[in-house]
Design a protein around this motif. Structure first.
Motif, PDB file in Angstrom:
ATOM      1  N   GLU A   1      39.834  86.619  77.015  1.00  0.00           N
ATOM      2  CA  GLU A   1      38.377  86.642  77.198  1.00  0.00           C
ATOM      3  C   GLU A   1      37.715  85.477  76.487  1.00  0.00           C
ATOM      4  O   GLU A   1      37.884  85.309  75.284  1.00  0.00           O
ATOM      5  N   GLY A   2      37.005  84.674  77.263  1.00  0.00           N
ATOM      6  CA  GLY A   2      36.187  83.589  76.693  1.00  0.00           C
ATOM      7  C   GLY A   2      36.966  82.596  75.855  1.00  0.00           C
ATOM      8  O   GLY A   2      36.478  82.140  74.820  1.00  0.00           O
ATOM      9  N   ILE A   3      38.170  82.226  76.333  1.00  0.00           N
ATOM     10  CA  ILE A   3      39.002  81.316  75.519  1.00  0.00           C
ATOM     11  C   ILE A   3      38.422  79.891  75.531  1.00  0.00           C
ATOM     12  O   ILE A   3      38.247  79.279  76.585  1.00  0.00           O
ATOM     13  N   LEU A   4      38.164  79.408  74.337  1.00  0.00           N
ATOM     14  CA  LEU A   4      37.660  78.041  74.162  1.00  0.00           C
ATOM     15  C   LEU A   4      38.677  77.264  73.350  1.00  0.00           C
ATOM     16  O   LEU A   4      39.147  77.731  72.303  1.00  0.00           O
ATOM     17  N   LYS A   5      39.065  76.099  73.876  1.00  0.00           N
ATOM     18  CA  LYS A   5      39.963  75.228  73.112  1.00  0.00           C
ATOM     19  C   LYS A   5      39.531  73.783  73.321  1.00  0.00           C
ATOM     20  O   LYS A   5      39.478  73.294  74.452  1.00  0.00           O
ATOM     21  N   GLU A   6      39.209  73.144  72.218  1.00  0.00           N
ATOM     22  CA  GLU A   6      38.743  71.748  72.322  1.00  0.00           C
ATOM     23  C   GLU A   6      39.711  70.816  71.621  1.00  0.00           C
ATOM     24  O   GLU A   6      40.285  71.162  70.587  1.00  0.00           O
ATOM     25  N   PHE A   7      39.897  69.641  72.199  1.00  0.00           N
ATOM     26  CA  PHE A   7      40.587  68.536  71.530  1.00  0.00           C
ATOM     27  C   PHE A   7      39.541  67.437  71.361  1.00  0.00           C
ATOM     28  O   PHE A   7      38.522  67.467  72.064  1.00  0.00           O
ATOM     29  N   PRO A   8      39.816  66.470  70.488  1.00  0.00           N
ATOM     30  CA  PRO A   8      38.794  65.442  70.311  1.00  0.00           C
ATOM     31  C   PRO A   8      38.365  64.844  71.658  1.00  0.00           C
ATOM     32  O   PRO A   8      39.185  64.318  72.398  1.00  0.00           O
ATOM     33  N   GLY A   9      37.124  64.999  71.978  1.00  0.00           N
ATOM     34  CA  GLY A   9      36.584  64.420  73.211  1.00  0.00           C
ATOM     35  C   GLY A   9      36.884  65.194  74.486  1.00  0.00           C
ATOM     36  O   GLY A   9      36.474  64.792  75.562  1.00  0.00           O
TER      37      GLY A   9
ATOM     38  N   VAL B   1      43.680  58.374  85.699  1.00  0.00           N
ATOM     39  CA  VAL B   1      44.396  59.097  84.643  1.00  0.00           C
ATOM     40  C   VAL B   1      43.333  59.803  83.807  1.00  0.00           C
ATOM     41  O   VAL B   1      42.468  59.158  83.227  1.00  0.00           O
ATOM     42  N   ARG B   2      43.406  61.127  83.769  1.00  0.00           N
ATOM     43  CA  ARG B   2      42.354  61.864  83.066  1.00  0.00           C
ATOM     44  C   ARG B   2      42.798  62.311  81.676  1.00  0.00           C
ATOM     45  O   ARG B   2      43.982  62.439  81.422  1.00  0.00           O
ATOM     46  N   GLY B   3      41.829  62.562  80.826  1.00  0.00           N
ATOM     47  CA  GLY B   3      42.142  63.055  79.476  1.00  0.00           C
ATOM     48  C   GLY B   3      42.301  61.927  78.473  1.00  0.00           C
ATOM     49  O   GLY B   3      42.822  62.135  77.392  1.00  0.00           O
ATOM     50  N   VAL B   4      41.868  60.699  78.851  1.00  0.00           N
ATOM     51  CA  VAL B   4      41.973  59.570  77.927  1.00  0.00           C
ATOM     52  C   VAL B   4      40.581  59.309  77.353  1.00  0.00           C
ATOM     53  O   VAL B   4      39.696  58.828  78.049  1.00  0.00           O
ATOM     54  N   SER B   5      40.391  59.645  76.072  1.00  0.00           N
ATOM     55  CA  SER B   5      39.057  59.386  75.514  1.00  0.00           C
ATOM     56  C   SER B   5      38.942  57.920  75.102  1.00  0.00           C
ATOM     57  O   SER B   5      37.906  57.297  75.261  1.00  0.00           O
ATOM     58  N   ASP B   6      40.043  57.344  74.588  1.00  0.00           N
ATOM     59  CA  ASP B   6      40.059  55.929  74.212  1.00  0.00           C
ATOM     60  C   ASP B   6      41.512  55.459  74.372  1.00  0.00           C
ATOM     61  O   ASP B   6      42.412  56.066  73.790  1.00  0.00           O
ATOM     62  N   VAL B   7      41.709  54.395  75.129  1.00  0.00           N
ATOM     63  CA  VAL B   7      43.101  53.986  75.414  1.00  0.00           C
ATOM     64  C   VAL B   7      43.882  53.617  74.159  1.00  0.00           C
ATOM     65  O   VAL B   7      45.105  53.662  74.143  1.00  0.00           O
TER      66      VAL B   7
END
Ligand code: ATP
Length: 552
Positions: free
Chosen positions: A10-18, A419-425
């Motif tokens: 229920e309501g799972i939130l998971k964040e990584f930087p960016g 390519v997704r999920g790249v905040s900074d190469v």
């Protein structure tokens, strides 16, 4: 929630930087069902499952199993609660046997120390002492392996593995089965399978499906992550689709079409058909003659291969995994030595040359095992994107490399190949990308350099439907630009859709050659499994300058 619900997230939130990998996701799974989890690469499927398996702790939200709230701090907590997981990338120890890997982590004390051991040379008073027990548990590596029990379990599910064999002796398909066996060995109520069929042959996958159905009949629940919509049709009861970290819907599979699911996943219509234009063939980019090579165990894996690939030609190699495809790809890419024969790239003999010579001669390689050979997990996306080309002067001269140029190049690749999920190469590591996005990054690096010869081994394995469409189109564009391509794939449809010529490999030899227009699928299937005794072997490469029109 129905009375049959076993798992509730229920309501799972998971964040990584960016990145918000899981954005308040709800998921419920019923007892005895196979619940499909679908979504584009990077949609958050693996993250959600890693939260459920105690590998990541959620930033918010709750997990209930059979009504009980779980506080999972480690996979051990999840296993204790009855949750097992088979990961996308193997987590096996190569130098240990199958059976040792299966029990690994159980930390069962050696017989002498077990409190229930009959005939131990240690007196029961010593054995039962809690300090002795705790020390034995801490230091034992679980070397008392119940090999026969594990072999029986493997046989029961038709896994066809010798559990006394070492992991490094097994091919990828067999290793995957060990991972599944490992989970089954621990009496789990809920089994998470993260793309379990990605490395299985169609027959092995069928066998797995039979086993899974047997397991669900016994009340086990299964969460099944896949990108293959045919598998969803075949075995999944209900399906949940994730997009950009959110649950965009759960449905009974019987109530939705494949096209609906594809559209739910990518948010637009997906074309399943592909348009393969005729292309003029040019000069040979590769000529391989009488190539022999051995596998990692020093057993002959290629027994005299002849192969010519021309500019603008895609040669599809079909075969059941373990028939020499891996060695063939590695030999052509220059990372495995030949034991006989010769390799000419653009007319130049580079047999036995270093891998760098192959790279410099215009050979690109997309390996089957993207983590082991395709990238350096702990290096940034930028390092990974440029690692084959940083020497060629474009980015300045070492040691004075122009980091601005390198960064710009990497950013172009990330953008053009989506390519997704790249905040900074420079900061996102290759190992932090989702499986499919890592595959896109490797493809980008190998294709963007405009190779003369591209060896692509399972290029669309583990990538989502939208990305498959993109990768296939990119391969066709590259063919049009004059690259000669060797396509190794266990997906026969892919071989049919993309190839100009199809070669079937069996036990290290090409045993059959055809074209998509003339091909007889049944015959190909037969040849892949050893043929019908017919002596017909490979004909010489086509002499005509023009390839067949695509049939799709
Ligand atoms: N350890 C990590 N550190 C930083 N970012 C991460 C990490 N793991 C996942 N991510 C990011 O979280 C997002 C979700 O990734 P996840 O692996 O869950 O996707 P997925 O749906 O399983 O994709 P795939 O089908 O390609 O395996 C992606 O943007 C990914 O780059």
């Amino acid at each position: 929630m129905s009375e049959h619900t076993t798992l509730r997230m229920e309501g799972i939130l998971k964040e990584f930087p960016g990145v918000v990998a899981n954005d308040h996701i709800d998921l419920s799974v019923e007892r005895g069902e196979i619940h499909g989890l679908l979504g584009e690469n990077g949609a958050g499927k693996s993250t959600l499952m890693k939260v459920l398996y105690g590998l990541y702790s959620q930033d918010d939200g709750d997990i209930y199993l059979d009504g009980e709230r779980l506080d999972l701090e480690s996979p051990q907590d999840a296993i204790d609660a009855g949750i097992g997981m088979v990961h996308q990338h193997f987590m096996l120890i190569p130098r240990l046997t199958v059976a040792e890997n299966v029990v690994l982590g159980e930390r069962e004390p050696a017989t002498a120390f077990r409190s229930d051991a009959e005939g131990s040379w240690l007196p029961a008073t010593v054995r039962n002492n809690s300090l002795v027990q705790s020390l034995a548990g801490q230091f034992s590596l679980g070397l008392d392996v119940p090999e026969q029990r594990i072999q029986d379990l493997a046989d029961q599910y038709g896994f066809d593995i010798d559990v006394s064999a070492k992991i490094w002796e097994l091919d990828v398909g067999q290793q995957q089965r060990v991972e599944i066996l490992k989970a089954l060995y621990r009496d789990v109520d809920l089994l998470i399978l993260d793309e379990p069929t990605a490395v299985l042959t169609p027959t092995e996958a069928e066998r797995l499906f039979d086993s899974l159905e047997r397991l669900t009949d016994e009340g086990l629940s299964i969460i099944f992550i896949t990108h293959k919509l045919t598998e969803v049709d075949a075995i999944v009861d209900r399906v949940t689709v994730l997009r950009e970290g959110q649950n965009v819907g759960t449905a009974a599979v019987s109530s939705v079409s494949r096209a609906d699911l594809a559209e739910m996943m990518v948010g637009r219509e997906v074309l399943f058909d592909i348009d393969r234009e005729a292309v003029d063939l040019g000069d040979p980019v590769l000529r391989a003659r009488g190539v022999k090579a051995t596998d990692n165990r020093d057993i002959e894996a290629l027994s005299g291969i002849d192969l010519t690939v021309r500019q603008g030609e895609i040669v599809g190699i079909a075969g059941v995994s373990g028939n020499g495809q891996k060695e063939l790809a590695e030999v052509m890419a220059g990372i495995r030595d030949v034991t006989a024969g010769e390799l000419l790239v653009n007319g130049e003999d580079i047999t036995g040359a270093k891998p760098k010579t192959f790279v410099d001669s215009g050979v690109s390689f997309v390996p089957e095992d993207r983590l082991q050979y395709g990238c350096a997990e702990d290096l940034s996306v930028m390092h990974n994107a440029t690692m084959k080309d940083f020497r060629d002067g474009r980015f300045g001269d070492r040691p004075f490399l122009d980091y601005g140029e390198l960064r710009e190049y990497a950013e172009t690749l990330v953008e053009e190949f989506d390519v997704r999920g790249v905040s900074d190469v420079t900061e996102t590591n290759a190992g932090d990308l989702s499986g499919g996005n890592l595959q896109k990054l490797i493809l980008a690096r190998e294709i963007y350099r405009d190779p003369d010869l591209l060896i692509a081994n399972q290029p669309t394995r583990g990538v989502d439907v939208g990305a498959i469409e993109f990768i296939r189109e990119t391969l066709l564009e590259q063919r049009k630009a004059g690259t000669g391509i060797i396509l190794l794939s266990e997906d026969l449809d892919e071989i049919f859709d993309l190839s100009d010529r199809i070669l079937v490999v069996y036990e290290g030899e090409f045993v059959y050659e055809t074209t998509p227009a003339e091909a007889d699928r049944e015959r190909i299937g037969l040849e892949m499994t050893g043929g019908d005794g017919d002596d017909e072997t490979v004909a010489s490469p086509p002499q005509s300058g023009v390839t067949q029109e695509g049939e799709s």
